[in-house]
Design a protein around this motif. Structure first.
Motif, PDB file in Angstrom:
ATOM      1  N   VAL A   1     -13.463   4.152  -5.397  1.00  0.00           N
ATOM      2  CA  VAL A   1     -12.475   3.090  -5.579  1.00  0.00           C
ATOM      3  C   VAL A   1     -12.324   2.823  -7.075  1.00  0.00           C
ATOM      4  O   VAL A   1     -13.315   2.681  -7.783  1.00  0.00           O
ATOM      5  CB  VAL A   1     -12.902   1.790  -4.859  1.00  0.00           C
TER       6      VAL A   1
ATOM      7  N   TRP B   1     -11.273  -2.108   0.262  1.00  0.00           N
ATOM      8  CA  TRP B   1     -10.723  -1.060   1.132  1.00  0.00           C
ATOM      9  C   TRP B   1     -11.556  -0.931   2.398  1.00  0.00           C
ATOM     10  O   TRP B   1     -12.771  -1.099   2.378  1.00  0.00           O
ATOM     11  CB  TRP B   1     -10.730   0.281   0.403  1.00  0.00           C
TER      12      TRP B   1
ATOM     13  N   LYS C   1     -11.973   1.866   5.735  1.00  0.00           N
ATOM     14  CA  LYS C   1     -11.638   3.159   6.352  1.00  0.00           C
ATOM     15  C   LYS C   1     -12.239   3.144   7.738  1.00  0.00           C
ATOM     16  O   LYS C   1     -13.447   2.996   7.892  1.00  0.00           O
ATOM     17  CB  LYS C   1     -12.217   4.296   5.512  1.00  0.00           C
TER      18      LYS C   1
ATOM     19  N   ALA D   1       0.877  -1.177   0.000  1.00  0.00           N
ATOM     20  CA  ALA D   1       0.000   0.000   0.000  1.00  0.00           C
ATOM     21  C   ALA D   1       0.906   1.215   0.000  1.00  0.00           C
ATOM     22  O   ALA D   1       1.905   1.262   0.715  1.00  0.00           O
ATOM     23  CB  ALA D   1      -0.898   0.004   1.229  1.00  0.00           C
TER      24      ALA D   1
ATOM     25  N   CYS E   1      -3.142   0.321  -3.627  1.00  0.00           N
ATOM     26  CA  CYS E   1      -2.812  -1.022  -3.166  1.00  0.00           C
ATOM     27  C   CYS E   1      -2.448  -1.836  -4.401  1.00  0.00           C
ATOM     28  O   CYS E   1      -3.212  -1.880  -5.366  1.00  0.00           O
ATOM     29  CB  CYS E   1      -4.014  -1.639  -2.456  1.00  0.00           C
TER      30      CYS E   1
ATOM     31  N   LEU F   1      -7.812   4.239  -3.978  1.00  0.00           N
ATOM     32  CA  LEU F   1      -8.900   4.827  -3.200  1.00  0.00           C
ATOM     33  C   LEU F   1      -8.646   6.313  -3.083  1.00  0.00           C
ATOM     34  O   LEU F   1      -7.583   6.741  -2.643  1.00  0.00           O
ATOM     35  CB  LEU F   1      -8.970   4.196  -1.799  1.00  0.00           C
TER      36      LEU F   1
ATOM     37  N   CYS G   1      -6.056  -1.794   2.938  1.00  0.00           N
ATOM     38  CA  CYS G   1      -6.408  -2.546   1.744  1.00  0.00           C
ATOM     39  C   CYS G   1      -6.524  -4.008   2.187  1.00  0.00           C
ATOM     40  O   CYS G   1      -5.678  -4.503   2.929  1.00  0.00           O
ATOM     41  CB  CYS G   1      -5.282  -2.329   0.744  1.00  0.00           C
TER      42      CYS G   1
END
Length: 124
Positions: free
Chosen positions: A39, A28, A30, A4, A14, A58, A70
């Motif tokens: 994405v 992904w 968060k 990443a 990634c 992303l 990721c």
């Protein structure tokens, strides 16, 4: 191999290299929640040696408090591999914060001194 990295401002990437068979899922997270918007993923590409590679990006607003990772799911892994991205500030942002804190401290010191001087003059 999963890596990443920080791309342009507000983007993380990634990359997954050297996997076989071709089927793979890259997603992904968060702050622990799966992200499906903003994405962009490439098609899985052949390396020409029976292995493949894939890339996913992303785009997110820069927020230094977020944790972004990721997640790669592939038949060669016993469980999904999560590769975290640690946000960092650029040196110019660090410099701006240091200058701001310095001026804030100087202002507080100047205000305290002025207030003390005023109080001493009015009382005495």
């Amino acid at each position: 191999m999963v890596s990443a990295s920080h791309g342009s401002p507000g983007m993380v990437q990634c990359s997954v290299y050297g996997f076989y068979p071709r089927q793979i899922r890259v997603s992904w997270r968060k702050n622990g929640q799966e992200v499906t918007t903003d994405v962009t993923s490439t098609q899985v590409h052949s390396n020409g040696n029976w292995s493949y590679q894939a890339h996913s990006k992303l785009v997110l607003p820069p927020d230094f408090m977020d944790t972004v990772s990721c997640v790669v799911e592939h038949a060669s892994f016993p469980e999904p591999v999560e590769h975290g991205w640690v946000p960092s500030m650029s040196s110019s942002h660090k410099c701006q914060i240091i200058i701001g804190v310095t001026f804030l401290g100087f202002g507080a010191l100047l205000f305290s001194g002025s207030l003390l001087f005023y109080l001493l003059r009015t009382v005495g």
